[in-house]
Design an enzyme around this catalytic site. Structure first.
Site, PDB file in Angstrom:
ATOM      1  CG  PHE A   8      55.196  42.739  35.144  1.00 24.44           C
ATOM      2  CD1 PHE A   8      55.334  42.435  36.494  1.00 24.44           C
ATOM      3  CD2 PHE A   8      54.327  43.753  34.774  1.00 24.44           C
ATOM      4  CE1 PHE A   8      54.615  43.139  37.451  1.00 24.44           C
ATOM      5  CE2 PHE A   8      53.613  44.461  35.728  1.00 24.44           C
ATOM      6  CZ  PHE A   8      53.758  44.154  37.073  1.00 24.44           C
ATOM      7  CD  GLN A   9      50.329  43.088  36.148  1.00 24.40           C
ATOM      8  OE1 GLN A   9      49.909  43.660  35.157  1.00 24.40           O
ATOM      9  NE2 GLN A   9      49.983  43.421  37.381  1.00 24.40           N
ATOM     10  CG  MET A  38      26.953  25.514  57.111  1.00 27.24           C
ATOM     11  SD  MET A  38      25.345  24.951  57.725  1.00 27.24           S
ATOM     12  CE  MET A  38      24.242  25.514  56.429  1.00 27.24           C
ATOM     13  CE  LYS A  96      49.824  47.270  26.473  1.00 28.66           C
ATOM     14  NZ  LYS A  96      50.699  47.768  27.544  1.00 28.66           N
ATOM     15  CD  GLU A 117      41.358  42.373  39.133  1.00 30.71           C
ATOM     16  OE1 GLU A 117      41.388  42.124  40.364  1.00 30.71           O
ATOM     17  OE2 GLU A 117      42.237  43.053  38.566  1.00 30.71           O
TER      18      GLU A 117
END
Lengths: 168, 578
Positions: free
Chosen positions: B131-132, B490, B181, B69
């Protein structure tokens, strides 16, 4: 550091309080007190927030607040005369026999005893922050068991033309 | 729907949209995206966005399935920076959504218009640690311009419309829409509002005539003026106005890191980049100017070095910015204009006159000739700066170049002279390693016919190099130039200079063989270790009709100079060894 009372008019949307509170934290400000409630217009809420900072910091804070999409206007009430009120409930150690004595203390403050128990009683006081602080000092000698304060609600005085208030 | 919109849809082969038809929330979302003229969606499916992905099946949209993602949101960001159009990405609930967080913060810091769509668990499960489940609107409050949690399908069209409006107007930024959802599955007749009305929101700020007059007067008396042109010039598409204004007033232009390309780096009035790794002349200009004109720049601490009292000590600061909160935020200003920089300059140009600045300009020119960016060539050793020079010379400064974060980023900003806006794409504010490669993918998708180069370090590339899969899958011809010094350069530089050569956790010598890694994904891989090889290999890469990864093995102990150390002021500039 000066204290400021800021009035924030917001859309009454879920999460708007979180957005405002988060912004204070994000920009390094502390909220001394905050009150939220309905307004003259349905769908809008007004938050009265007291916080500290110099003029430049407060100016920056107000501009950042105004960038929040749900914030409609931001006014620093402290820049002009304003009315500020707070309500406090103070539970004090005292027996019913001390009622008259305590009444003598709270009356000049236009406060009231709103509950009396066998060993404690509750004082209700309304006023500006300083007045409540002053009463608290007097009651402390009896023993303050519990204190709850609402934080200030505030409003600009009518004699100030609306345009004179610093609004972002 | 407007007639123009209908014609546009017809022209682009977009299916006509039936209003009033009962459709799901997922279908509603996609129809809204069509009406917002979205073409590309970067995303990754998952449980909570199954209804959305079902609606996407066989739809008109070109969906780019990134491998993470974070890749999706950086690609959407690169697409947005390369075009000025909003980038769109989709992720599922929970980990999908939290994987967007770095990308959202990156876009917020650099004012990039993004619309991020996340799924969430059904509202019956919200708050149950399902869940999630993650409270992504809560998590992203400090890093979004605004966000929506959609409670009712009937709110969805308005929220999408507002999201695009908010993301793209005023000071642009990322907006998140979280769709549970059950809302994606619910049904309602399709509608789309014609207009947006957000009380208290100022979409654009056109300055008053008085403000512009004051601005012009403040500038015109200056004898040693300098413009500090930031990313706002690019966001406002004000490059032409900037050029006209600078030429008419004879005011030299410094481009901030975010502003590179907003004014041609090859212009006689260009002073290039200032700040921590800026060039001598730009920093001297700020130190000696009697008037600094900030245009869409925010006086960030890599330019002021956080020592705002000592910044531009001889100058009155004039500041134009679309975000009123930027005015006076970091530096004390004499004149401010809260307004869109394009309309401010457009109004100012007819009123402006040439400053008495020729002596100043020739002084700056002298410094520029005396103190260019420079490095020591060393026979067969490939110097990282030479790699960037090669990229510049081989593309005549016409490529779109994205970078990651670190030394290679600074060398790119120094040695690639950007001529056009939206050519330089880099995470300036947040400094997000892993940004450069996926951002290049988004930029290349937006501009399939332009050369897109992704300059990355061997460190940052490994944060998102899984997206090699999509340049291979969709044949996206990005040229990846790894400036490979086998360490975190760096960090190494700071440890050398400020931590007594105690090199702590910077060794990347056991990185994969990047040529083989590219090949494993079906991408051409090349390697160069000397200046000669570099030239040959790079020519081959540019000629190749597809993605290429070039592993440039460069000198490890090269530092970025000039450098103003943290805590110092611009006059304490280390020019580096000769």
């Amino acid at each position: 550091m000066q204290r400021h009372t800021i009035s924030v008019l917001v859309n009454d949307q879920p999460g708007v309080l979180t957005r405002v509170a988060t912004l204070f934290g994000q920009r390094g400000f502390n909220i001394d007190s905050i009150t939220v409630g309905g307004t003259e217009e349905q769908g809008l809420s007004r938050m009265i927030i007291t916080t500290g900072g110099d003029d430049r910091q407060i100016n920056q804070l107000m501009k950042q607040l105004h960038k929040l999409i749900d914030v409609i206007s931001v006014t620093n009430l402290s820049e002009n005369p304003f009315v500020s009120r707070e309500l406090a409930l103070i539970k004090v150690t005292a027996s019913p026999s001390q009622l008259a004595e305590l009444n003598g203390i709270v009356e000049p403050f236009r406060a009231a005893i709103v509950d009396v128990g066998p060993s404690s009683l509750i004082v209700q006081v309304t006023g500006d922050t300083e007045k409540i602080d002053a009463l608290l000092v007097l009651l402390q000698s009896y023993g303050v068991i519990e204190l709850t304060r609402t934080g200030s609600v505030a409003m600009a005085r009518s004699i100030v033309p609306a345009t004179a208030a610093a609004t972002v | 729907m407007s007639v123009e919109m209908a014609e546009l849809q017809k022209k682009n082969g977009i299916p006509p949209i039936q209003f009033g038809e009962e459709v799901t929330g997922a279908e509603t979302l996609l129809r809204c995206l069509i009406l917002e003229q979205v073409e590309y969606i970067f995303g990754y499916p998952g449980g909570a966005v199954l209804p959305i992905y079902d609606s996407l099946y066989g739809s008109y949209f070109k969906h780019i399935l990134t491998r993470h993602e974070q890749g999706a949101i950086h690609a959407a960001d690169g697409y947005a920076r390369a075009t000025g159009k909003p980038g769109v990405c989709i992720a599922t609930s929970g980990p999908g959504a939290t994987n967007l967080v770095t990308g959202i913060a990156t876009a917020q810091m650099d004012s990039v218009p993004l619309v991020c769509i996340t799924g969430n668990v059904a509202q019956s499960l919200i708050g149950t640690d399902a869940f999630q489940e993650a409270n992504i609107t809560g998590i992203t409050i400090p890093i979004t311009k605004h966000s929506y949690f959609v409670r009712d399908i009937r709110d969805l069209p308005r929220m999408v419309k507002e999201a695009f409006h908010i993301a793209t107007t005023g000071r642009p930024g990322p907006v998140l829409i979280d769709i549970p959802k059950d809302v994606a599955n619910a049904k309602a007749p399709f509608t789309y509002p014609d207009q947006v009305e957000i009380r208290g929101y100022r979409a654009s700020l056109v300055p008053s005539d008085e403000e512009v007059q004051e601005f012009v007067e403040a500038v015109s008396e200056a004898k040693r003026p300098v413009i500090l042109a930031g990313g706002g010039i690019i966001a406002a598409q004000a490059e032409k106005e900037l050029r006209d204004f600078a030429e008419k007033t004879r005011i030299p232009v410094i481009n901030t890191f975010m502003g590179l390309g907003g004014f041609p780096g090859t212009h006689e009035l260009s002073l290039a980049m200032p700040g921590m790794h800026g060039n001598y002349t730009a920093n001297q200009a700020l130190l000696n100017a009697d008037c600094v004109i900030g245009l869409g720049a925010r006086f960030d601490d890599r330019i002021t070095m956080g020592r705002t009292k000592e910044f531009a000590p001889k100058a009155r600061i004039v500041h134009v910015d679309i975000d009123p909160a930027e005015l006076g935020k970091n530096v004390e200003t004499a004149v401010t204009v809260a307004g869109d920089v394009k309309s401010t300059l457009a109004k100012a140009i007819p009123l402006a006159k040439a400053c008495d600045s020729e002596a100043w300009i020739s002084q700056l020119k002298e410094w520029r000739e005396q103190y260019p960016y420079k490095y020591k060539k060393d026979g067969d050793v490939l110097k990282p700066q030479a790699v960037i020079e090669l990229l510049y010379n081989s593309t005549d400064g016409e490529a779109i170049v994205t970078t990651d974060v670190g030394q290679h980023q600074m060398w790119t900003a120094q040695y690639y002279k950007f001529k056009h806006p939206r050519s330089f794409i880099s995470s300036g504010g947040l400094g997000t390693m892993g940004f450069g490669f996926p951002a290049a993918i988004g930029a290349q998708i937006a501009h399939p016919d332009r050369t897109v180069i992704s300059v990355v370090g061997d460190g940052g590339f490994q944060m998102t190099n899984q997206e090699l899969a999509i340049v291979s899958q969709y044949n996206i011809p990005v040229k990846v130039a790894i400036v490979n010094n086998q360490c975190l350069g760096m960090v190494r530089q700071w440890q050398e200079l400020f931590y007594d050569n105690r090199y702590s956790q910077i060794d990347l010598t056991c990185s994969p063989d990047f040529v083989k890694l590219a090949e494993a994904y079906g991408v051409k891989g090349l390697r160069a270790s000397t200046p000669e090889e570099a030239e040959a290999v790079w020519a081959e890469a540019l000629a190749h009709d597809g993605p290429v990864v070039v592993d440039f093995r460069v000198a490890q102990e090269e530092n970025v100079y000039p450098m103003v150390a943290s805590g110092n002021t611009l006059d304490q500039m280390e020019l580096g060894d000769d």
